[in-house]
Motif scaffolding. Structure first.
Motif, mmCIF file in Angstrom:
data_model
loop_
_atom_site.group_PDB
_atom_site.id
_atom_site.type_symbol
_atom_site.label_atom_id
_atom_site.label_comp_id
_atom_site.label_asym_id
_atom_site.label_seq_id
_atom_site.Cartn_x
_atom_site.Cartn_y
_atom_site.Cartn_z
ATOM 1 N N THR A 134 77.096 49.547 -30.157
ATOM 2 C CA THR A 134 75.703 49.923 -29.518
ATOM 3 C C THR A 134 75.001 50.321 -30.559
ATOM 4 O O THR A 134 75.576 51.156 -31.449
ATOM 5 C CB THR A 134 75.867 50.747 -28.567
ATOM 6 O OG1 THR A 134 76.326 50.159 -27.335
ATOM 7 C CG2 THR A 134 74.451 51.114 -28.001
ATOM 8 N N GLU A 193 69.774 52.542 -29.722
ATOM 9 C CA GLU A 193 69.881 52.587 -28.227
ATOM 10 C C GLU A 193 70.407 53.882 -27.809
ATOM 11 O O GLU A 193 70.124 54.385 -26.693
ATOM 12 C CB GLU A 193 70.770 51.303 -27.864
ATOM 13 C CG GLU A 193 71.044 51.400 -26.389
ATOM 14 C CD GLU A 193 69.898 51.244 -25.589
ATOM 15 O OE1 GLU A 193 70.233 51.391 -24.250
ATOM 16 O OE2 GLU A 193 68.628 50.933 -25.940
ATOM 17 N N ARG A 225 67.784 56.496 -27.887
ATOM 18 C CA ARG A 225 66.798 56.219 -26.268
ATOM 19 C C ARG A 225 67.533 56.683 -25.117
ATOM 20 O O ARG A 225 67.021 57.374 -24.584
ATOM 21 C CB ARG A 225 66.888 54.672 -26.206
ATOM 22 C CG ARG A 225 65.708 54.272 -25.223
ATOM 23 C CD ARG A 225 65.745 52.869 -24.894
ATOM 24 N NE ARG A 225 66.685 52.252 -24.279
ATOM 25 C CZ ARG A 225 66.948 52.177 -23.122
ATOM 26 N NH1 ARG A 225 66.181 52.980 -22.145
ATOM 27 N NH2 ARG A 225 67.920 51.826 -22.481
#
Length: 109
Positions: free
Chosen positions: A64, A68, A71
């Protein structure tokens, strides 16, 4: 709400804050189940029902992107899960896995 396009499972759920109230709990942690995959929309929507009382643990892919992860930190996700059945363990010593920490995304903005 209806069926999740990503997983095919229903995205209907009882409001988490009502479950907390029913059981006399002040706060809780929502843990994303494996069958919902790595999309965190369902988790974040459910957490948004009582943001001051709930935190979340999201399922992510081993690779990932940092953006992200940042976030998820911004959304008060406090942990992650990796589904590693029949998969190699990622290199957890790499820089990516040393964070993010609370406030990391805010500090870099």
């Amino acid at each position: 709400m209806g069926e999740s396009a990503e997983t095919g499972y229903s995205d209907q759920y009882e409001r988490p804050d009502s479950l907390l109230d029913t059981h006399g709990l002040a706060a809780g942690v929502l843990v994303q189940p494996s069958f919902l995959g790595t999309g965190s929309t369902y988790l974040l929507d459910a957490r948004g029902e009582a943001p001051d009382r709930l935190r979340g643990v999201a399922v992510i892919e081993p690779r990932t992107e940092r953006e992200e992860l940042d976030r998820l930190v911004e959304a008060d996700v406090c942990g992650v899960r990796l589904n590693l059945i029949s998969r190699p363990v990622p290199p957890l010593g790499e820089q990516l896995w040393s964070g993010p920490r609370r406030g990391t995304a805010r500090a870099s903005a």
